[in-house]
Design an enzyme around this catalytic site. Structure first.
Site, PDB file in Angstrom:
ATOM      1  N   SER A  79      21.819 -21.766 -28.112  1.00 57.40           N
ATOM      2  CA  SER A  79      22.395 -23.103 -28.079  1.00 57.40           C
ATOM      3  C   SER A  79      21.706 -23.910 -26.991  1.00 57.40           C
ATOM      4  CB  SER A  79      23.894 -23.027 -27.779  1.00 57.40           C
ATOM      5  OG  SER A  79      24.435 -24.300 -27.490  1.00 57.40           O
TER       6      SER A  79
ATOM      7  N   TYR B 108      31.211 -20.388 -22.630  1.00 60.45           N
ATOM      8  CA  TYR B 108      30.349 -20.536 -23.795  1.00 60.45           C
ATOM      9  C   TYR B 108      28.891 -20.675 -23.365  1.00 60.45           C
ATOM     10  CZ  TYR B 108      28.229 -22.522 -27.995  1.00 60.45           C
ATOM     11  OH  TYR B 108      27.413 -22.756 -29.067  1.00 60.45           O
TER      12      TYR B 108
END
Length: 249
Positions: free
Chosen positions: A140, A154
Site C-alpha cells: 500500500s 495498518y
C-alpha cells in the site's frame, strides 16, 4: 502456453477485479477467499465472458496457516504449475493506539502481515520447487510512512509487507523467480462515485486495477499504482513533516 495465476482475497474489491481483467488477458485462474459463494459467482461470470478460461476456486481463510499451505498446494496439483501468485488478501481495520481497541489492531496485524508471511512462505516454496515463477505482494502507499490515528497499525503492517518483499527480491536476485511489490493508492469502486465524479486523488476500481495488472505483466520490481499521482506522492509521503502527515489522514 496459457499461464495460471493464483489470487488470494479474490471474492471482492481489488482481487475480484484483478480476476476479471486477467481472465480477459488470457490467463487461467486459481481464486481463493473466505466467501466461496462469491468466488463461485465470479467463476461463472468469467466462464460466461471467456469460455476458454479455466477457473478453479477454493475457500481460504488466510489467517489459518495450515489452510494456506494446503490450498496453495491443491491449486498447484490442479494446474501442475502456478506461474504467478498474487498475495492480495487484507483488511483495513484499526484504531488509534491506546484507545481500547487492541482487538482491531491485532486482527489487522495478523491478517495484513502474519498471514501475508504465511502466503509468501507457501508461494515461495512452490516457486522454488518449480524453479521459476512470479510472486506479487500487494502492499500500500501507506507503507511509505508511519501514519497517525486509525491508520497506525495498518501502515505498519504494509511497511512490513514491503520490507518482506524487498528481502525476497534480494534473496532471489539472479534467479528465474521474480518478486513484484505493488503500492496501490486510493482506489474506489464505481458505487462510491457521486454525480459521476471521483473524490480527489481516487481512481475507479477498474482503472486502479488496470494499473496493477500492467505492472504485474511487466514484472516490475516495485510500482505505485496508478502511477499518477502516486509515484510523485511517494516522495512527498516519505519526506513530509509530521504536521503535514497528520493532516493528510
Amino acid at each position: 502456453m496459457t499461464q495460471t495465476i493464483l489470487i488470494t482475497g479474490a471474492s471482492s474489491g481489488l482481487g475480484e477485479e484483478m480476476a476479471r481483467q486477467l481472465a480477459a488477458r488470457g490467463y487461467d485462474l486459481a481464486l481463493c477467499a473466505r466467501r466461496l459463494d462469491r468466488l463461485e459467482a465470479l467463476r461463472d461470470e468469467i466462464a460466461a465472458a471467456h469460455p476458454a478460461r479455466r477457473v478453479e476456486v477454493r475457500a481460504l481463510d488466510v489467517t489459518d496457516d495450515d489452510q494456506v499451505f494446503s490450498v496453495f498446494q491443491a491449486f498447484r496439483a490442479d494446474f501442475g504449475t502456478l506461474d504467478r501468485i498474487v498475495v492480495n488478501a487484507g483488511i483495513g481495520k484499526g484504531a488509534p493506539l491506546g484507545t481500547g481497541r487492541y482487538d482491531a489492531n491485532r486482527e489487522t496485524a495478523m491478517t495484513n502481515f502474519v498471514a501475508v508471511l504465511a502466503q509468501a512462505e507457501a508461494a515461495t516454496e512452490i516457486l522454488r520447487d518449480q524453479g521459476h515463477g512470479h510472486l506479487v505482494l500487494v502492499s500500500s502507499m501507506a507503507a511509505m510512512r508511519g501514519l497517525p490515528k486509525a491508520q497506525t497499525t495498518y501502515a505498519a503492517t504494509k511497511a512490513g509487507v514491503t520490507s518482506l518483499g524487498q528481502g525476497l527480491q534480494a534473496d532471489l536476485y539472479g534467479t528465474p523467480i521474480k518478486v513484484t511489490l505493488l503500492h496501490p493508492g486510493y482506489i474506489v469502486s464505481g458505487m462510491n462515485v457521486v454525480d459521476g465524479k471521483l473524490p480527489r486523488l481516487m481512481a475507479t476500481t477498474e482503472d486502479g486495477v488496470r494499473a496493477m495488472v500492467d505492472a504485474i505483466e511487466k514484472e516490475k520490481r516495485e510500482a505505485c499504482v496508478p502511477p499518477w499521482p502516486w509515484t510523485p506522492l511517494s516522495f512527498v509521503l516519505r519526506h513530509a513533516p509530521l504536521s503535514m502527515v497528520r493532516r493528510m489522514v
